[in-house]
Structures are given as C-alpha cells and as structure tokens.
Design a protein around this motif. Structure first.
Motif, mmCIF file in Angstrom:
data_model
loop_
_atom_site.group_PDB
_atom_site.id
_atom_site.type_symbol
_atom_site.label_atom_id
_atom_site.label_comp_id
_atom_site.label_asym_id
_atom_site.label_seq_id
_atom_site.Cartn_x
_atom_site.Cartn_y
_atom_site.Cartn_z
ATOM 1 N N MET A 64 0.845 -1.194 0.000
ATOM 2 C CA MET A 64 0.000 0.000 0.000
ATOM 3 C C MET A 64 0.882 1.246 0.000
ATOM 4 O O MET A 64 2.003 1.227 0.472
ATOM 5 N N SER A 65 0.318 2.328 -0.504
ATOM 6 C CA SER A 65 1.001 3.612 -0.402
ATOM 7 C C SER A 65 0.258 4.467 0.623
ATOM 8 O O SER A 65 -0.929 4.253 0.888
ATOM 9 N N SER A 70 -6.423 5.726 4.985
ATOM 10 C CA SER A 70 -7.045 6.804 5.752
ATOM 11 C C SER A 70 -7.342 6.321 7.168
ATOM 12 O O SER A 70 -7.666 5.156 7.388
ATOM 13 N N LEU A 71 -7.202 7.239 8.116
ATOM 14 C CA LEU A 71 -7.491 6.989 9.528
ATOM 15 C C LEU A 71 -8.584 7.931 9.972
ATOM 16 O O LEU A 71 -8.585 9.107 9.606
ATOM 17 N N ASN A 76 -15.234 7.212 19.594
ATOM 18 C CA ASN A 76 -14.377 6.212 20.239
ATOM 19 C C ASN A 76 -14.041 5.031 19.340
ATOM 20 O O ASN A 76 -13.582 3.998 19.827
ATOM 21 N N TYR A 77 -14.258 5.131 18.044
ATOM 22 C CA TYR A 77 -13.885 4.084 17.098
ATOM 23 C C TYR A 77 -12.766 4.590 16.193
ATOM 24 O O TYR A 77 -12.919 5.619 15.526
ATOM 25 N N LEU A 78 -11.660 3.854 16.170
ATOM 26 C CA LEU A 78 -10.581 4.136 15.239
ATOM 27 C C LEU A 78 -10.799 3.240 14.023
ATOM 28 O O LEU A 78 -10.866 2.020 14.148
ATOM 29 N N THR A 79 -10.929 3.863 12.857
ATOM 30 C CA THR A 79 -11.155 3.113 11.629
ATOM 31 C C THR A 79 -9.966 3.305 10.699
ATOM 32 O O THR A 79 -9.571 4.435 10.412
ATOM 33 N N ILE A 80 -9.412 2.187 10.244
ATOM 34 C CA ILE A 80 -8.331 2.196 9.270
ATOM 35 C C ILE A 80 -8.921 1.684 7.961
ATOM 36 O O ILE A 80 -9.476 0.585 7.917
ATOM 37 N N SER A 81 -8.799 2.481 6.906
ATOM 38 C CA SER A 81 -9.295 2.086 5.589
ATOM 39 C C SER A 81 -8.149 2.144 4.604
ATOM 40 O O SER A 81 -7.327 3.058 4.652
ATOM 41 N N SER A 108 -11.208 -2.413 5.353
ATOM 42 C CA SER A 108 -11.375 -1.492 6.462
ATOM 43 C C SER A 108 -11.535 -2.284 7.747
ATOM 44 O O SER A 108 -12.146 -3.355 7.750
ATOM 45 N N ARG A 109 -10.978 -1.762 8.823
ATOM 46 C CA ARG A 109 -11.156 -2.349 10.147
ATOM 47 C C ARG A 109 -11.381 -1.239 11.150
ATOM 48 O O ARG A 109 -10.792 -0.172 11.041
ATOM 49 N N SER A 110 -12.247 -1.505 12.132
ATOM 50 C CA SER A 110 -12.551 -0.526 13.168
ATOM 51 C C SER A 110 -12.280 -1.135 14.536
ATOM 52 O O SER A 110 -12.519 -2.324 14.748
#
Length: 150
Positions: A64-65, A70-71, A76-81, A108-110
C-alpha cells in the motif's frame, strides 16, 4: 511426519475425508481462479498494545502507499481504511503469461478504543507498516468530599 501436510478445513467440514483435497493443494496454483478467497483474506493484521500512558496500534499493509490509507477516530472508534487500485497496462497483454494476479478493492477495520486524547493522536507509515500512537486522556481525579454525620 504428522502435521506437515496442510488440509483445507472446508473439505473436512463438508464430510470429505481430506485425502482427496491433498491432491487439490498441488493443482490449486494452476487451475483455481480464486485461491484462498475468504473473509479473512481481505483483512490486514493489526496489533494493539497498551503501554500504560498510550495505546500503540500496528497494522501491516504491504504494497500500500500512504496516499491510499485513511485513519478516522469518531465516537471512540478508530477506523483504518485502505484501497488498492493496480492499473493494467496495454503492453502487459502482449506477454506470454500463464497466470497473473492483481488485487483490487478496499478493506477497512474498526476498533473501539475509548479514553483517548484526540488532539494528540499521531500516525506513521513506513515500509508497509502503519503505526498509530493513541495517547490516553488524563483522567480527572475526583475529589472526595467528607460528609459529617450528625
């Protein structure tokens, strides 16, 4: 030796004895169009560590680049996409490829992480590894008020 041959757990659950799938393992790279497709194949590995004053989140995102990641920290939820769009060149069609694999799409994960000081969150992406530092919010010490008993 026992345990050296990988078995497909799907074939064991479907009532097969597992021996027939042994030969499918060797043929899979040439004949299966979608090897190892499952819900877990689209996820990336994440470790969350509590360091006392902060949480340290490490996510493996090889290939990935930084621009495609995106963060977001909301409620209170951290989402990584992450999104991958590999482009296909016209010159690639002229090669004598037997098989070519490209990965397209997004994942994506939260994670629910409360008690974070949102203003001090920092992240770094280097060599396919995303590190996120989530400092804990300072907890206010509640004053104890003594109540006199009459």
């Amino acid at each position: 030796m026992f345990g050296l041959v990988p078995f497909n757990s799907k074939s064991l659950q479907s009532g097969q004895d597992g021996f027939g799938s042994l030969f499918d393992i060797f043929n899979e790279p040439f004949f299966n169009d979608f090897p190892m497709t499952s819900a877990t194949a689209a996820k990336f590995k994440v470790d969350v560590k509590d360091n006392g004053k902060n949480y340290e989140l490490t996510a493996e995102l090889p290939g990935m680049s930084k621009e495609n990641i995106s963060l977001d920290y909301t409620n209170n939820y951290l989402t990584i996409s992450a999104q991958r769009d590999d482009e296909k060149n016209e010159s690639d069609d002229k090669g004598n490829y037997i098989r070519r694999e490209r990965h397209f799409g997004s994942m994506s994960r939260s994670f629910y992480i409360d008690g974070i000081d949102e203003t001090k969150i920092s992240a770094e992406f280097k060599n396919g590894v995303l590190k996120v530092d989530l400092p804990k919010a300072e907890q206010e010490v509640q004053k104890v008020k003594q109540i006199a008993i009459h």
